[in-house]
Scaffold this motif. Structure first.
Motif, PDB file in Angstrom:
ATOM      1  N   THR A   1       0.827  -1.211   0.000  1.00  0.00           N
ATOM      2  CA  THR A   1       0.000   0.000   0.000  1.00  0.00           C
ATOM      3  C   THR A   1       0.856   1.253   0.000  1.00  0.00           C
ATOM      4  OG1 THR A   1      -1.795  -1.139   1.169  1.00  0.00           O
ATOM      5  CG2 THR A   1      -1.783   1.269   1.259  1.00  0.00           C
ATOM      6  N   THR A   2       1.917   1.257   0.823  1.00  0.00           N
ATOM      7  CA  THR A   2       2.793   2.432   0.873  1.00  0.00           C
ATOM      8  C   THR A   2       3.494   2.639  -0.457  1.00  0.00           C
ATOM      9  OG1 THR A   2       3.139   2.015   3.237  1.00  0.00           O
ATOM     10  CG2 THR A   2       4.638   3.560   2.157  1.00  0.00           C
ATOM     11  N   LEU A   3       3.940   1.551  -1.075  1.00  0.00           N
ATOM     12  CA  LEU A   3       4.599   1.659  -2.375  1.00  0.00           C
ATOM     13  C   LEU A   3       3.649   2.238  -3.414  1.00  0.00           C
ATOM     14  CD1 LEU A   3       6.965   1.135  -4.285  1.00  0.00           C
ATOM     15  CD2 LEU A   3       6.162  -1.242  -4.517  1.00  0.00           C
ATOM     16  N   VAL A   4       2.433   1.741  -3.455  1.00  0.00           N
ATOM     17  CA  VAL A   4       1.446   2.247  -4.429  1.00  0.00           C
ATOM     18  C   VAL A   4       1.126   3.708  -4.155  1.00  0.00           C
ATOM     19  CG1 VAL A   4      -0.954   2.033  -5.199  1.00  0.00           C
ATOM     20  CG2 VAL A   4       0.466  -0.018  -4.948  1.00  0.00           C
ATOM     21  N   ASP A   5       0.946   4.065  -2.886  1.00  0.00           N
ATOM     22  CA  ASP A   5       0.641   5.466  -2.541  1.00  0.00           C
ATOM     23  C   ASP A   5       1.761   6.403  -2.991  1.00  0.00           C
ATOM     24  OD1 ASP A   5      -1.747   4.713  -1.422  1.00  0.00           O
ATOM     25  OD2 ASP A   5      -1.053   4.839   0.666  1.00  0.00           O
ATOM     26  N   ILE A   6       3.011   5.983  -2.784  1.00  0.00           N
ATOM     27  CA  ILE A   6       4.150   6.816  -3.196  1.00  0.00           C
ATOM     28  C   ILE A   6       4.177   6.974  -4.713  1.00  0.00           C
ATOM     29  CG2 ILE A   6       6.681   6.846  -3.345  1.00  0.00           C
ATOM     30  CD1 ILE A   6       6.677   5.572  -0.509  1.00  0.00           C
ATOM     31  N   LEU A   7       3.906   5.900  -5.426  1.00  0.00           N
ATOM     32  CA  LEU A   7       3.887   5.965  -6.889  1.00  0.00           C
ATOM     33  C   LEU A   7       2.757   6.860  -7.380  1.00  0.00           C
ATOM     34  CD1 LEU A   7       4.685   2.239  -7.747  1.00  0.00           C
ATOM     35  CD2 LEU A   7       6.184   4.215  -8.082  1.00  0.00           C
ATOM     36  N   HIS A   8       1.592   6.758  -6.758  1.00  0.00           N
ATOM     37  CA  HIS A   8       0.464   7.600  -7.169  1.00  0.00           C
ATOM     38  C   HIS A   8       0.771   9.072  -6.925  1.00  0.00           C
ATOM     39  CE1 HIS A   8      -2.824   4.228  -6.992  1.00  0.00           C
ATOM     40  NE2 HIS A   8      -1.993   4.100  -8.005  1.00  0.00           N
ATOM     41  N   LYS A   9       1.400   9.373  -5.790  1.00  0.00           N
ATOM     42  CA  LYS A   9       1.752  10.765  -5.503  1.00  0.00           C
ATOM     43  C   LYS A   9       2.748  11.311  -6.512  1.00  0.00           C
ATOM     44  CE  LYS A   9       0.827  10.569  -0.528  1.00  0.00           C
ATOM     45  NZ  LYS A   9       1.428  10.549   0.833  1.00  0.00           N
TER      46      LYS A   9
ATOM     47  N   MET B   1       9.524  -7.810  -7.549  1.00  0.00           N
ATOM     48  CA  MET B   1       9.306  -8.244  -6.175  1.00  0.00           C
ATOM     49  C   MET B   1      10.475  -9.113  -5.724  1.00  0.00           C
ATOM     50  SD  MET B   1       5.217  -9.072  -5.885  1.00  0.00           S
ATOM     51  CE  MET B   1       5.343  -9.253  -4.091  1.00  0.00           C
ATOM     52  N   VAL B   2      11.144  -8.658  -4.674  1.00  0.00           N
ATOM     53  CA  VAL B   2      12.251  -9.411  -4.068  1.00  0.00           C
ATOM     54  C   VAL B   2      11.763  -9.849  -2.687  1.00  0.00           C
ATOM     55  CG1 VAL B   2      14.664  -9.363  -3.367  1.00  0.00           C
ATOM     56  CG2 VAL B   2      13.926  -8.068  -5.375  1.00  0.00           C
TER      57      VAL B   2
ATOM     58  N   LYS C   1       2.162 -12.757   0.371  1.00  0.00           N
ATOM     59  CA  LYS C   1       0.714 -12.846   0.140  1.00  0.00           C
ATOM     60  C   LYS C   1       0.048 -11.495   0.382  1.00  0.00           C
ATOM     61  CE  LYS C   1      -3.371 -15.566   1.447  1.00  0.00           C
ATOM     62  NZ  LYS C   1      -3.848 -16.695   2.309  1.00  0.00           N
ATOM     63  N   GLY C   2       0.425 -10.840   1.481  1.00  0.00           N
ATOM     64  CA  GLY C   2      -0.142  -9.526   1.778  1.00  0.00           C
ATOM     65  C   GLY C   2       0.209  -8.498   0.726  1.00  0.00           C
ATOM     66  N   ALA C   3       1.455  -8.518   0.253  1.00  0.00           N
ATOM     67  CA  ALA C   3       1.882  -7.566  -0.775  1.00  0.00           C
ATOM     68  C   ALA C   3       1.146  -7.820  -2.090  1.00  0.00           C
ATOM     69  CB  ALA C   3       3.392  -7.660  -0.984  1.00  0.00           C
ATOM     70  N   HIS C   4       1.035  -9.074  -2.473  1.00  0.00           N
ATOM     71  CA  HIS C   4       0.319  -9.400  -3.710  1.00  0.00           C
ATOM     72  C   HIS C   4      -1.143  -8.963  -3.655  1.00  0.00           C
ATOM     73  CE1 HIS C   4       2.807 -11.454  -6.652  1.00  0.00           C
ATOM     74  NE2 HIS C   4       3.434 -12.111  -5.684  1.00  0.00           N
ATOM     75  N   SER C   5      -1.752  -9.035  -2.480  1.00  0.00           N
ATOM     76  CA  SER C   5      -3.163  -8.661  -2.362  1.00  0.00           C
ATOM     77  C   SER C   5      -3.379  -7.193  -2.721  1.00  0.00           C
ATOM     78  CB  SER C   5      -3.669  -8.935  -0.941  1.00  0.00           C
ATOM     79  OG  SER C   5      -3.142  -8.002  -0.004  1.00  0.00           O
ATOM     80  N   VAL C   6      -2.320  -6.395  -2.598  1.00  0.00           N
ATOM     81  CA  VAL C   6      -2.382  -4.977  -2.970  1.00  0.00           C
ATOM     82  C   VAL C   6      -1.862  -4.756  -4.387  1.00  0.00           C
ATOM     83  CG1 VAL C   6      -1.525  -2.663  -2.424  1.00  0.00           C
ATOM     84  CG2 VAL C   6      -2.139  -4.234  -0.569  1.00  0.00           C
ATOM     85  N   LEU C   7      -0.697  -5.292  -4.676  1.00  0.00           N
ATOM     86  CA  LEU C   7      -0.011  -4.977  -5.931  1.00  0.00           C
ATOM     87  C   LEU C   7      -0.676  -5.603  -7.152  1.00  0.00           C
ATOM     88  CD1 LEU C   7       3.708  -5.359  -4.753  1.00  0.00           C
ATOM     89  CD2 LEU C   7       2.357  -3.257  -4.943  1.00  0.00           C
ATOM     90  N   ASP C   8      -1.296  -6.762  -6.978  1.00  0.00           N
ATOM     91  CA  ASP C   8      -1.885  -7.455  -8.132  1.00  0.00           C
ATOM     92  C   ASP C   8      -3.047  -6.690  -8.754  1.00  0.00           C
ATOM     93  OD1 ASP C   8      -0.056  -9.434  -7.726  1.00  0.00           O
ATOM     94  OD2 ASP C   8      -1.479 -10.938  -6.992  1.00  0.00           O
ATOM     95  N   THR C   9      -3.656  -5.807  -7.989  1.00  0.00           N
ATOM     96  CA  THR C   9      -4.821  -5.070  -8.500  1.00  0.00           C
ATOM     97  C   THR C   9      -4.575  -3.568  -8.580  1.00  0.00           C
ATOM     98  OG1 THR C   9      -5.737  -4.932  -6.244  1.00  0.00           O
ATOM     99  CG2 THR C   9      -6.428  -6.803  -7.600  1.00  0.00           C
ATOM    100  N   ALA C  10      -3.305  -3.167  -8.508  1.00  0.00           N
ATOM    101  CA  ALA C  10      -2.976  -1.735  -8.442  1.00  0.00           C
ATOM    102  C   ALA C  10      -2.709  -1.107  -9.799  1.00  0.00           C
ATOM    103  CB  ALA C  10      -1.776  -1.516  -7.525  1.00  0.00           C
ATOM    104  N   GLY C  11      -2.735  -1.902 -10.863  1.00  0.00           N
ATOM    105  CA  GLY C  11      -2.522  -1.357 -12.200  1.00  0.00           C
ATOM    106  C   GLY C  11      -1.093  -1.447 -12.697  1.00  0.00           C
ATOM    107  N   PHE C  12      -0.180  -1.961 -11.854  1.00  0.00           N
ATOM    108  CA  PHE C  12       1.213  -2.106 -12.240  1.00  0.00           C
ATOM    109  C   PHE C  12       1.477  -3.553 -12.666  1.00  0.00           C
ATOM    110  CE2 PHE C  12       0.916   1.337  -9.174  1.00  0.00           C
ATOM    111  CZ  PHE C  12       1.591   2.361  -9.829  1.00  0.00           C
TER     112      PHE C  12
END
Length: 360
Positions: free
Chosen positions: A156-164, A174-175, A189-200
């Motif tokens: 979530t933090t990564l996506v928020d920073i990219l959106h800003k 992903m490492v 698993k937690g990271a994928h739950s956010v990143l898989d649907t974030a448009g990246f």
């Protein structure tokens, strides 16, 4: 680490206690407590940590646990070992601790699956096992953080920073953490739950053996030719792997550095955040975790049930809350809690960055 043990005898009494210490890489010690034990009786308790590549274990977990055990069970003796990422060595250390008479093993497993053998051996001997930080099936108690939430915070933090920064598409790498670490699977698993649907687009992904920064760096270097043109960010599962990734990005001419996540709030990670090389880390308040483990080790050693607030796969558990740390809240998290002092963070190299971030 030097073994030191001193027992003071009152005048007129001739009492002695011989403690066998366990030889193993990473050091060990048997340490008596200093006040009335919460459980009402003396016991030997073993703390078995997994590795030294992640700085938290020797710097924070061990001393915090040792301090808390003295309070919770003063007459208890601590047997300590670090397995240096060797599951077979940890098996030997656990067996030796039980031979020495340990009533409780506080086990941070190198390999969660193979550590089930340790749990089964302990049960056969009537020894209790606390799974510390990393889950092991069949344990008597588990204390850690909500590990899927850690991954969600990172994503979530990564996506928020990219959106800003005005980015809504592009390639991610992903490492992840060690494939033998059950927690790493939850982080992923937690990271994928956010990143898989974030448009990246997740262009490449890697499970890092032993959480090795060098292996994370080598993987990132191997991917740069393919991903560099459209790379917008990197999910790194902890600060060690983040450091390897950032070294690879700089050497590969990625400028400016794309946002890179992390975890554990290592001092070098915090400093990289201030310098603008790392985007975030996840702060897990280790002291409450170690205190909880010590408290429940004393209870289990006294034949009492662990004090839990939830369950994990049928095991009584306490799951603490992780916190995302960026440049904006370093002062209100790791500094406020005394995890690091401003002096530790703001060395000469980072003085200007600290001043800009309001760390004085």
């Amino acid at each position: 680490m030097n073994n030191r043990l001193t027992r003071l005898a009152a005048v007129g009494l001739a009492a002695g206690l011989s403690l066998a210490t366990l030889a193993g890489c990473g050091g060990n010690q048997a340490t008596p407590g200093a006040s009335t034990p919460a459980g009402g009786s003396a016991a030997k308790i073993a703390l078995l940590l997994p590795e030294t590549k992640t700085t938290r274990y020797e710097t924070f977990d061990k001393p915090y646990f040792e301090e808390a055990l003295k309070t919770e069970c003063a007459n208890c003796t601590l047997i300590y070992n670090n397995a240096n990422q060797d599951a077979a060595r940890q098996q030997q250390q656990a067996e030796s601790a039980m031979t020495q008479g340990a009533k409780v093993l506080v086990l941070d497993a190198v390999d969660g699956k193979s550590a089930v053998t340790i749990v089964n051996q302990a049960k056969a001997k009537g020894v209790k096992v606390i799974a510390y930080d990393r889950f092991v099936a069949g344990s008597d108690y588990y204390v850690s953080f909500d590990n899927q939430q850690v991954g969600k915070l990172q994503g979530t933090t990564l996506v928020d920073i990219l959106h800003k920064a005005g980015k809504t598409s592009g390639d991610l790498v992903m490492v992840n953490g060690a494939p033998t670490d059950a927690n790493a699977a939850d982080f992923k698993k937690g990271a994928h739950s956010v990143l898989d649907t974030a448009g990246f687009t997740i262009k490449a992904e890697y499970d890092t053996p032993d959480w090795s920064p060098d292996k994370a760096q080598a993987f990132m270097e191997s991917q740069l030719t393919t991903v560099k043109p459209n790379l917008v960010g990197v999910y790194a599962a902890n600060d060690g792997t983040a450091g390897g990734v950032i070294t690879a990005l700089k050497a590969g001419g990625v400028s400016p550095i794309v946002p890179v996540t992390g975890q554990d709030a290592e001092l070098t990670g915090i400093q990289r955040i201030l310098a603008g090389d790392q985007a975030m880390t996840v702060y897990k308040a280790i002291k409450p975790q170690a205190q909880d483990a010590a408290k429940n080790a004393a209870l289990l050693a006294a034949g009492k049930p662990a004090a839990s607030s939830s369950t994990q796969e049928g095991v009584p558990a306490t799951l603490l809350t992780p916190v995302a740390v960026t440049k904006t809240n370093i002062k209100d998290t790791v500094v406020k809690d005394g995890f690091y002092t401003v002096a530790q963070i703001c060395t000469t190299q980072y003085a200007d960055a600290c001043k800009a971030a309001g760390l004085q």
